[in-house]
Design an enzyme around this catalytic site. Sequence first.
Site, PDB file in Angstrom:
ATOM      1  N   GLU A 131       0.837  -1.208   0.000  1.00 37.38           N
ATOM      2  CA  GLU A 131       0.000   0.000   0.000  1.00 37.38           C
ATOM      3  C   GLU A 131       0.870   1.256   0.000  1.00 37.38           C
ATOM      4  O   GLU A 131       0.734   2.137   0.856  1.00 37.38           O
ATOM      5  CB  GLU A 131      -0.981  -0.005   1.195  1.00 37.38           C
ATOM      6  CG  GLU A 131      -1.977  -1.134   1.103  1.00 37.38           C
ATOM      7  CD  GLU A 131      -3.183  -1.032   2.044  1.00 37.38           C
ATOM      8  OE1 GLU A 131      -3.225  -0.118   2.885  1.00 37.38           O
ATOM      9  OE2 GLU A 131      -4.096  -1.857   1.906  1.00 37.38           O
ATOM     10  N   GLU A 164      -5.169  -8.748  -0.069  1.00 38.88           N
ATOM     11  CA  GLU A 164      -5.952  -8.354   1.119  1.00 38.88           C
ATOM     12  C   GLU A 164      -7.404  -8.212   0.694  1.00 38.88           C
ATOM     13  O   GLU A 164      -7.716  -7.368  -0.158  1.00 38.88           O
ATOM     14  CB  GLU A 164      -5.441  -7.038   1.716  1.00 38.88           C
ATOM     15  CG  GLU A 164      -4.096  -7.186   2.402  1.00 38.88           C
ATOM     16  CD  GLU A 164      -3.659  -5.954   3.173  1.00 38.88           C
ATOM     17  OE1 GLU A 164      -4.529  -5.217   3.685  1.00 38.88           O
ATOM     18  OE2 GLU A 164      -2.433  -5.743   3.249  1.00 38.88           O
TER      19      GLU A 164
END
Length: 498
Positions: free
Chosen positions: A173, A306
């Site tokens: 991220e 995720e």
Amino acid sequence: MATFHIDDTRSLGTIAPEIYGHFSEHLGRCIYEGIFVKPDSGIPNVNGMRTDVVEALREIRVPVLRWPGGCFADEYHWKDGIGPKEQRKRMVNTHWGGVVEDNSFGTHEYFELCRQLGCKTYINGNVGSGTVQEMSEWVEYMTFDGVSPMAQLRAENGHKEPWRVDYFGVGNENWGCGGNMTPEYYANLYRRYQTYVRHYDHAAPIKKICGGPNVDDDNWTEKVLATCFASPHPEDGFHGFMDGLSLHYYVHPGGWRHKGSATVFTEEEWYTTLKKALYMEDLIRLHGGILDRYDPEKKIGLIVDEWGAWYDVEPGTNPGFLYQQNTMRDALVAAVTLNIFNNHCDRVKMACIAQMVNVLQSVLLTEGPAMVKTPTWHVFRMYREHQGAQALPVTAKDLPVVGGGLPAVQASASSGKSGAVTVTAANLSVTAPQPVHLELAAGRPAQVCGTLLTGEAHAHNTFDAPDAVAERPLEAAVRDGGVDFVLPPCSVASVQLV
Ligand code: AHR
């Protein structure tokens, strides 16, 4: 009656077992307590790994495990987690609860866990706050088989043989907690960092995962691919500096700020949650469409490392620990998401539910020495025959809609090595049963058997009632050249046709 036509004469591709992967971060009670305990804790364990947890995870055939984060990965310095435990550095886990991380679970412990689980390894490296040298030395430490400073250090720490790293994520991220970067900046860093993720074992090259978009951020995907596919030597058959591009998507029924309770929700919230879970298919089409332009042969995997439902934490628990219960609603989220992945297995090559134990949509919850299997665990168990099987095209006819436009039933199918066809189907209706007819293109099945998971929408397993939600046999019959059964409201079924 909803009819599903399954074309068992044609394959959509192999369902990578890694689609059924998991994610474990140094977050709350996932690793510590949930998986790893002190050997003398009184909780049965092998080298610190809880025996009950390892056995339950082996039962669902965990194919791959991502570690150490998540946001934690971009502030993890791997050398803090090796060597004698009493000398390991203690640090603050700034992302997750501000608790002390004593680094007692590190590289050696991770590989020991994967050994016990019998799964592939997926290490996530630190780009946000780590150096190229640090990342490069970690890869050398883990995988180099020969004379080198890092291989020697590994041997001094008790492991002479190198380990196998199957996947390596270069940052996490990086548009957010991994450094708040722009796509252009990250893409250039990615090109640089991945250069030093060396393939020391040429027989088993490490698959490199590039940090991909948040949800529907197609600008990130466009810009990162444009940079990572630009080659000074295109004539060399170059197809990008990556084997996979990650995608993160969580279902927050009430939005990011007011996510809602895991166990107290209305009928409307039930359908909102499932609508948001079905949105995964749009995201695969969106980012897959961009990938298709660079990689029409689909060599690069979309790695959904995720995913899952993310609610408010359980009342009274540490807000930074992300501990939530898990109901039949979560079983439905898992069922429809895994069906989507199966149906898009030509592009989705791995997915990791967040997270394995005690965090977000876990498959297991623990409390001291006790453990419960959540409804989501049961879905993974019911779907395990899909791992490595051939995905089959499924077409629906006469499908009712529920909840203002959702399909009443959603399904996927695959054909295993023995030729048996597995169909997994979910009834999204919170109130109405749904009769289902399955027909096969190649003819009439001789036998059918199946498993059903059902319960009231809010039903969940607790430490006092660990089997409130459990699988039971499905009543199904071979009829009219196909198979008939009824899906109760809020249910998931796995059906084997021979
Ligand atoms: O899974 C919890 C967190 O969600 C991860 O650390 C991060 O990558 C994501 O934002």
